[in-house]
Design an enzyme around this catalytic site. Sequence first.
Site, short mmCIF file in Angstrom:
data_model
loop_
_atom_site.label_atom_id
_atom_site.label_comp_id
_atom_site.label_asym_id
_atom_site.label_seq_id
_atom_site.Cartn_x
_atom_site.Cartn_y
_atom_site.Cartn_z
N SER A 79 0.97 -1.13 0.21
CA SER A 79 0.27 -0.07 -0.48
C SER A 79 0.67 1.09 -0.13
O SER A 79 2.04 1.25 -1.08
CB SER A 79 -1.02 -0.53 1.45
OG SER A 79 -2.09 1.13 1.07
N VAL A 131 -6.30 4.46 10.52
CA VAL A 131 -5.14 4.40 9.92
C VAL A 131 -5.42 4.86 8.60
O VAL A 131 -6.45 4.95 7.93
CB VAL A 131 -4.35 3.11 9.81
CG1 VAL A 131 -3.55 2.42 11.23
CG2 VAL A 131 -5.06 1.67 9.02
N GLU A 132 -4.27 5.62 7.40
CA GLU A 132 -4.62 5.72 6.31
C GLU A 132 -5.84 6.87 6.11
O GLU A 132 -6.17 6.78 5.33
CB GLU A 132 -4.34 5.28 4.94
CG GLU A 132 -3.52 3.65 5.21
CD GLU A 132 -4.03 3.47 3.61
OE1 GLU A 132 -4.44 3.46 2.53
OE2 GLU A 132 -3.19 2.02 3.84
N GLY A 133 -5.21 8.11 7.33
CA GLY A 133 -6.62 8.95 7.58
C GLY A 133 -7.59 8.48 8.21
O GLY A 133 -8.72 7.98 8.16
#
Length: 812
Positions: A206, A504-506
């Site tokens: 990712s 996670v990831e925003g």
Amino acid sequence: MIWLIASLIIVGVLAYGRVPLRRATLVLAGWLGLYSLAQGGNLVFLLWVVFDAIFIPLNVPAIRKRLFSSVVFKVMKQMLPPMSQTEREALEAGNTWWDAELFSGHPDWKILLDLPAPKLTAEELAFIDGPVETLCGMLDDWDITHNRRDLPVEVWDYIKQHKFCGMIIPKRYGGLEFSEYAHSEVVMKISSRSTTAAVTVMVPNSLGPAKLLLAYGAEQQKNHYLPRLAKGEEIPAFALTGPLAGSDAGAMPDTGVVCYGWFPSSSLGTSGKDKVLGIRLNWEKRYITLGPVATVLGLAFKLYDPEHLIGDQENIGITVALIPTDTAGVSIGRRHFPLDSAFQNGPNWGKDVFIPMDWIIGGKEQVGNGWKMLMQCLATGRAVSLPALSTGASKMVSRNSGAYARIRKQFNLPIGEFEGIEEPLSRIAGETYIIDAARKVTAAALDDGQKPSVISAIIKYELTERMRRVVNDGMDIQGGSGICMGPKNYLGRMYQVIPVSITVEGANILTRTMMIFGQGAVRCHPYIQREMEALGHDNLDRFDQVLFEHIGSVLHNLAAGFWLGLTGGRFVEVPGDQHTRRYFRQIARLSVGFALVADFALLTLGGSLKRKERISGRFADVLSNLYLCSCVLKNFQDQGSPEDDLPLLDWACQQTLHRAQQSLLAIFHALPMRIPAYLLRAVLFPGGKPYSPPADHLIHQTAALLLKNSPVRDSLTHGIYINYKPDDVTGRIEVAFQAVLAAAPVEAKIHAAQKQKKLPKGSIVDVLDAAISNSIISKKEAELIVAAEKARFAAIGVDDFSPEQLSNTGKI
């Protein structure tokens, strides 16, 4: 009154048909001329004066710009909020796709429906059926999380050996070079077995060094790192988040200063050093997945050049470099312990770490481009891994909680037949159908070359939130067996780690309130970004052109919104068959309303809309649900429009349309200028609320799909790990489900005989001998009952521990 009504109809038709200004002027002049001939009088003279005062300037660009556009130009320039460089680069990340069509108010269905359906190659399918299946069989989540707090060594070795961390790396560098859809399928299957293993596999594929290298790396960097990453010789981690900077990258305190320093020289041996131009770094990071075991860090920091050694700029901006973790001054800290999870996550820091300039990803040419690089990679990375994990979890709950609801009995009935249980079962099935459709359609778009940053935010937010609701519903159905941890509990660990995926990831709160609509209002709007560019370049001519296109669009949406609201969208041209066409029409109707209300909000709130997060969050909900409903229809078509899936299709479309409607209506209560806002609501919803949530009969139909063996159940849960081992955490449920269904006809015979008083009341096992002796069932049928009851008891069993076991485990 008749003339007035006719005039309004003519104006509405001209606006609906997007008739060019000059042609519309001629039509209106002709109509006013007819009115003059028919009526005459002072009113006609006044109408001509007003008409000339409005339409002559509008049709003469020089006058229009002087009297109107220049005034709007100045007002908008003052209203335009200041934009930081990080915000600008975030807006420029990725591209637009179906999100822009929904924002236009006039979606072109061909763009969505012509997208090729996602497919696996023979090589990808073989990998999923082979190494992925084997890996899943190796995973014992209770042992991983409770005993080891890590993956077993043999699992780590298997992941490395079979290049699970190199799925996105091209074959020329030794990777697997899988499609985004295959990447998604792999993560989905693993996540249905173990979140720890899924996170371990998904992070390198990712947002991480491999993705950044592929997009921006120098060829020398690619040749060195990518083969090593593909083989698992290097374990990557990406270090972005720190104690003082999470979502606010501009607050990042981690710094690098361009300077000269001494660095080991390969030409002089390990003890020799050269004086080279490089960067001296100081940083502190936390929440870094794979950080404790990483061999190479992708580090984000702010770069400064006070001595102007590489250019005239002192504050260069966010930069990204690759740093081996054995570099002098790098400290890899101990592990974080995120909600009793076993995946590797921890802090790291660096003190006066000197690196050469060629460790920057892409070399010196990419200094200051770090945030842009990250945003571009997140535009795709966010759309794959976490949606895949959410789908795997939801499918696993659908299959196993549905089976459990059929196996578990209360009051001599399967609990799945109770109306109270049907509601969560229906939500589990319907939400899983939505989640999987969005995952597949978005992966297909990525493989088709799209990089939709707004859509990536939508499915990250929506799929993780909907997965949260699915798991919560599963826990409600499991009851006591869900909250008692142990090797037999397949759901409790997943329940515990839900917040990880929404963080996670925003973080989801900011993703919803800032990214989806905040970014989408600029990126996806057909005119806003072009108007901002014209304002930024002080280009009045360009601004005038775009502004009047924008005004024409608003007038069209106003007319279209009223017409579609009045007719229920019955006459709008859309694709689909007799069952799906109505849903296509309602998406078109709500798209018009969404576009019109968004323009009203931008007009009345201007730059302050950026801070009205409750309003932007509701706009995000409208756009998100319209996208999800579109994906459901597209996926239904891609699967050949199976009739057996119609209950799921109906549930999914009705739920998303209802939520979009409720969010749109909620916006009216929060907008300023309340009277115009309520008039706008009356235009868009002249008949009241047209959409209702799924009705009771549909709830019953969708819940029933999870309680029996059927192609729909298999299709809904396709792609997850399924086994039939009676001693496995989920295998025992599958075994019991099949055994209970096989014994159901025999059980029905015995219950019928009891009602007819041919058999005494009591437990079904207790009356078996009497049922055989009275020839109600055969010995073979009795064996089915015995096997089913044994499997049922095993499936509903709950772990228990001695006091010594509980006191000696789980200590940190």
